[in-house]
Design an enzyme around this catalytic site. Sequence first.
Site, short mmCIF file in Angstrom:
data_model
loop_
_atom_site.label_atom_id
_atom_site.label_comp_id
_atom_site.label_asym_id
_atom_site.label_seq_id
_atom_site.Cartn_x
_atom_site.Cartn_y
_atom_site.Cartn_z
N HIS A 335 1.07 -1.17 0.40
CA HIS A 335 0.07 0.12 0.15
C HIS A 335 0.11 0.91 -0.32
O HIS A 335 1.80 1.16 0.51
CB HIS A 335 -1.19 0.24 1.21
CG HIS A 335 -0.23 0.06 2.48
ND1 HIS A 335 0.15 0.97 3.02
CD2 HIS A 335 -0.45 -1.15 3.39
CE1 HIS A 335 0.94 0.87 4.50
NE2 HIS A 335 1.25 -0.38 4.33
N CYS A 354 3.52 -4.85 6.56
CA CYS A 354 2.92 -4.96 5.31
C CYS A 354 4.03 -4.57 4.20
O CYS A 354 5.12 -4.05 4.50
CB CYS A 354 2.36 -3.30 5.15
SG CYS A 354 0.05 -4.17 6.08
#
Length: 415
Positions: A335, A354
């Site tokens: 992201h 992430c």
Amino acid sequence: MTDGKRRKGLLAASALLGGVLVLSACSSGAGTSGGGDGKSSQAQVDEAAAKKTSEAQIKITPGDGSNNASINNSAAVTVSKGTLTDVKMTTSEGKEVSGEISADKTSWKPTGQLDRATTYKLTATAQDSEGRAAHENASFTTVSPKNSFIGTFTPDDGSTVGVGMPVSINFDKAITDKAAVQKGITVSTSSGQEVACHWFNANRMDCRPEDYWQGGSTVTLKLALDGVEGASGVYGVQQKTVTFTIGRNQVSYVDAKTKQMRVTQDGKVIKTIPISAGSPENKTYEGQMVISEKFKETRMNGATVGFTDDDGEGEYDIKDVPHAMRLSTSGTFIHGNYWGAKSIFGGANTSHGCVGLSDTKGAGDPNTPGAWFYDNSMVGDVVVVQNTGDKTIAPDNGLNGWNMDWAQWKAGSAL
């Protein structure tokens, strides 16, 4: 007895006997009246009625009073020795169900799928070659949710997906006869690649080829599960065909050591993007991961994935994470990141697991690395994460069955 009394007694007996004879004569006359051919009047009535009865024979399936009827193949009306003139189907509440009589007027079927756990009534009328009408009625109840199972599948019909997208089917009931269910499911591809299916548990089966799908090919999923008993007393209801297209071959390689991501198409690097992966305390899983969802903006709360502080609150709660794409069920994303210093991208691994790309708040700048990767990625694209020092992601954590070799994958088939 005197003569007078004897004569009176004889007269009385004679009268009584005469009465019996008269009554017998009336009864006998009724049984033989109407002709001398020996047939009774009732037989003649039956014969006359038979001559007026239609020869048309109507058949309604399922039979009257049936339970657990199919929502796909039930409600068929056929006629022999005649043609259908009218068929009406309604729910028990009176809602009419649309249907069509065939061109030759010998059959009828509803035009749509029936509802589960619903009682239907059918009334059919036909006529024979003499124009004589025949009628038939039936009522049946379709299979209930309790006694049926449905498989929710990805990808969607008509979609275009990346080369890593498996066919993934999740059943709403535990399947005990996996072989019977798997026999009712076929997956084929226009590329000719062999496709095998693997059961992760009693509720999930994924299907894929040995290597990624060939770009530009078409994949067809056929579900022929109607009436298949997946568990004791639990039957399938789906009967459909789904096709989807494989897009261009894009595989991206995240290297947590160099903190760079190489985006490739057909094996050629088209872009290199600086990244920030999981910190040493929260390493990112390694392995082949498939993008399963895309969100231009989404909320990420650490509490939902086990990252909480001493007060039980999430270690982070960012309500507008830009250009987020899911890589695992457990919460791994690639992201955009607008809150970190620009120096971390390509310089340090700082996330909770992430993979972060430089981005701006509001997801409105198309020139950021986060926006570029989002705009140039699709569901089904593969992101390979390397050199994090963590374990390989579990094959069933997301759409990540590529982390099993072909022999292991095929060993999970029920056939």
